[in-house]
Design a protein around this motif. Structure first.
Motif, PDB file in Angstrom:
ATOM      1  N   ALA A 121       0.835  -1.199   0.000  1.00  0.00           N
ATOM      2  CA  ALA A 121       0.000   0.000   0.000  1.00  0.00           C
ATOM      3  C   ALA A 121       0.870   1.251   0.000  1.00  0.00           C
ATOM      4  O   ALA A 121       1.927   1.285   0.641  1.00  0.00           O
ATOM      5  N   ASP A 122       0.427   2.288  -0.732  1.00  0.00           N
ATOM      6  CA  ASP A 122       1.162   3.561  -0.818  1.00  0.00           C
ATOM      7  C   ASP A 122       2.613   3.315  -1.222  1.00  0.00           C
ATOM      8  O   ASP A 122       3.559   3.828  -0.599  1.00  0.00           O
ATOM      9  N   PHE A 123       2.797   2.533  -2.268  1.00  0.00           N
ATOM     10  CA  PHE A 123       4.134   2.077  -2.651  1.00  0.00           C
ATOM     11  C   PHE A 123       5.118   3.225  -2.835  1.00  0.00           C
ATOM     12  O   PHE A 123       6.251   3.176  -2.339  1.00  0.00           O
ATOM     13  N   SER A 124       4.715   4.265  -3.545  1.00  0.00           N
ATOM     14  CA  SER A 124       5.661   5.341  -3.871  1.00  0.00           C
ATOM     15  C   SER A 124       6.152   6.085  -2.637  1.00  0.00           C
ATOM     16  O   SER A 124       7.298   6.552  -2.604  1.00  0.00           O
ATOM     17  N   THR A 125       5.314   6.203  -1.629  1.00  0.00           N
ATOM     18  CA  THR A 125       5.717   6.923  -0.419  1.00  0.00           C
ATOM     19  C   THR A 125       6.358   6.006   0.625  1.00  0.00           C
ATOM     20  O   THR A 125       7.093   6.485   1.488  1.00  0.00           O
ATOM     21  N   ARG A 126       6.093   4.723   0.538  1.00  0.00           N
ATOM     22  CA  ARG A 126       6.619   3.767   1.519  1.00  0.00           C
ATOM     23  C   ARG A 126       7.737   2.909   0.951  1.00  0.00           C
ATOM     24  O   ARG A 126       8.116   1.902   1.558  1.00  0.00           O
ATOM     25  N   ILE A 127       8.289   3.273  -0.193  1.00  0.00           N
ATOM     26  CA  ILE A 127       9.218   2.384  -0.892  1.00  0.00           C
ATOM     27  C   ILE A 127      10.429   1.999  -0.051  1.00  0.00           C
ATOM     28  O   ILE A 127      10.908   0.859  -0.127  1.00  0.00           O
ATOM     29  N   ASP A 181      -2.225  -5.974  -0.507  1.00  0.00           N
ATOM     30  CA  ASP A 181      -2.466  -4.603  -0.991  1.00  0.00           C
ATOM     31  C   ASP A 181      -1.701  -4.349  -2.287  1.00  0.00           C
ATOM     32  O   ASP A 181      -1.058  -3.302  -2.468  1.00  0.00           O
ATOM     33  N   THR A 182      -1.751  -5.311  -3.205  1.00  0.00           N
ATOM     34  CA  THR A 182      -1.086  -5.141  -4.493  1.00  0.00           C
ATOM     35  C   THR A 182      -2.044  -4.486  -5.483  1.00  0.00           C
ATOM     36  O   THR A 182      -3.212  -4.248  -5.185  1.00  0.00           O
ATOM     37  N   GLU A 183      -1.543  -4.230  -6.691  1.00  0.00           N
ATOM     38  CA  GLU A 183      -2.361  -3.606  -7.731  1.00  0.00           C
ATOM     39  C   GLU A 183      -3.272  -4.601  -8.438  1.00  0.00           C
ATOM     40  O   GLU A 183      -4.051  -4.224  -9.311  1.00  0.00           O
ATOM     41  N   ILE A 184      -3.187  -5.889  -8.072  1.00  0.00           N
ATOM     42  CA  ILE A 184      -4.029  -6.917  -8.685  1.00  0.00           C
ATOM     43  C   ILE A 184      -5.137  -7.269  -7.705  1.00  0.00           C
ATOM     44  O   ILE A 184      -4.876  -7.782  -6.608  1.00  0.00           O
ATOM     45  N   LYS A 199      -0.286  -7.250 -15.795  1.00  0.00           N
ATOM     46  CA  LYS A 199      -0.470  -6.861 -14.391  1.00  0.00           C
ATOM     47  C   LYS A 199       0.610  -7.520 -13.516  1.00  0.00           C
ATOM     48  O   LYS A 199       1.186  -6.883 -12.622  1.00  0.00           O
ATOM     49  N   ALA A 200       0.876  -8.794 -13.774  1.00  0.00           N
ATOM     50  CA  ALA A 200       1.898  -9.504 -13.006  1.00  0.00           C
ATOM     51  C   ALA A 200       3.285  -8.923 -13.275  1.00  0.00           C
ATOM     52  O   ALA A 200       4.115  -8.813 -12.364  1.00  0.00           O
ATOM     53  N   GLN A 201       3.537  -8.535 -14.521  1.00  0.00           N
ATOM     54  CA  GLN A 201       4.817  -7.913 -14.859  1.00  0.00           C
ATOM     55  C   GLN A 201       4.979  -6.577 -14.135  1.00  0.00           C
ATOM     56  O   GLN A 201       6.060  -6.267 -13.603  1.00  0.00           O
ATOM     57  N   SER A 202       3.925  -5.784 -14.097  1.00  0.00           N
ATOM     58  CA  SER A 202       3.989  -4.493 -13.415  1.00  0.00           C
ATOM     59  C   SER A 202       4.283  -4.669 -11.927  1.00  0.00           C
ATOM     60  O   SER A 202       5.111  -3.942 -11.353  1.00  0.00           O
TER      61      SER A 202
END
Length: 351
Positions: free
Chosen positions: A19-25, A46-49, A134-137
């Protein structure tokens, strides 16, 4: 096959939220690196899939496997690692074929004649391709984190698994169908002391960078034996842990390639799908979907400390296949000698 009772322990498998990947990277990277170092196996939430997208892919997969074998045989498995196979994958530990069928799908040119003809299942190809991307992303997010954790440039591993610009990309989506097991027959074998250990898929470690596994909750059988703890060949006699899935979770395991790329800092993990044999096991048909991040042929594989010689992705793959082939042939030879010895003993007993 040795006959024994599996020893189990309840390890805690790391569960990491994206969750919140860009801010919690930075936090996510630290958790991923720790899991790869200590367990080699972890779960993502909490993935994008979405759960709906995962379930839709399972229905797409089921629609393929429900087709007659003669239809599925129109896209036979080839050495390009694509196509449909049935009871043909032999594991080095067992020397016997897995009790399953699978359909392997690539992004690149090797798929040009291995997509099921549209008149059989018109929605199959677009549905599968959407899920593959989606899996690649999702994989690329993990690759970014592992690159930072190992001190590589951010896009280092992403470029080595580039499915967008390299027609020879090797990453594969594998649809799997494990066959139903007769519960009554299994109970009779167990009561007679003949069940032993049997597998829908024998113990093995993946040779790729990272595997993403999608499975329906309740369809049990997946078990792991973390590599740091393994002291016997293929984990036989070691303690195993049953893996339960939460809805929507993606279970990941480190492969031999990432282990090599990390100079053994990360550890690939033995896992298997045990055949059902006791109350509470899933005896029905079992489906899973796996995404294997496999290297592009022209990428360069070597860890930051140079522990292993520099090789291409193509060479790394070739060596992995050769090791597997030699191990399988050795196991088949062992089984043949056992059968021959048992036959001689039977003849002697009859004299």
């Amino acid at each position: 096959m040795p006959t024994t009772t599996t020893k189990y322990t309840n390890r805690t498998i790391p569960r990491i939220s994206l969750a919140d990947f860009s801010t919690r990277i930075n936090d996510i990277t630290a958790q991923l690196v720790h899991a790869a170092e200590t367990d080699g196996f972890f779960s993502l939430t909490d993935t994008e899939i979405s759960i709906a997208e995962i379930e839709a892919m399972f229905k797409t997969s089921e629609s393929f496997f429900a087709l007659p074998d003669e239809v599925k045989a129109e896209v036979p498995f080839t050495h390009d690692n694509v196509g449909w196979e049935k009871r043909s994958q032999v594991r080095p530990f067992t020397g016997l074929p897995d009790q399953k069928e699978s359909y392997q799908l690539l992004f690149g040119t090797a798929m040009h004649d291995k997509w099921l003809p549209a008149h059989h299942l018109p929605a199959f190809k677009p549905s599968a391709q959407t899920f593959m991307h989606k899996a690649q992303s999702l994989s690329e997010k993990l690759m970014l984190c592992f690159a930072r954790g190992l001190g590589f440039p951010d896009t280092y591993f992403i470029s080595a698994h580039d499915v967008q610009n390299k027609p020879s990309a090797q990453s594969v989506l594998r649809l799997l169908h494990y066959f139903e097991v007769d519960e009554q027959e299994s109970a009779q074998l167990t009561a007679a002391g003949k069940q032993g250990i049997s597998y829908r898929a024998g113990p093995h470690a993946d040779w790729d960078f990272l595997t993403l596994l999608f499975q329906r909750p309740g369809e049990s059988g997946l078990e792991i034996c973390p590599g740091r703890e393994v002291v016997t060949e293929f984990g036989f006699g070691d303690f195993w842990t049953k893996v339960d899935f939460a809805p929507g979770d993606v279970v990941c395991n480190v492969g031999d390639l990432l282990m090599s790329w990390s100079d053994d800092r990360f550890k690939s993990t033995f896992h298997r799908v045990k055949a059902p044999c006791e109350a509470g096991d899933w005896f029905g048909p079992r489906y899973s979907v796996a995404f294997f991040n496999q290297p592009c042929k022209d990428c360069v594989v070597q860890g930051p400390r140079g522990k292993y010689e520099r090789v291409s992705g193509e060479e790394f793959t070739r060596r992995a296949m050769e090791r597997n082939f030699r191990a399988v042939e050795a196991k088949k030879g062992e089984l043949g000698r056992r059968k021959e010895a048992a036959g001689r003993a039977g003849v002697a007993a009859d004299v």
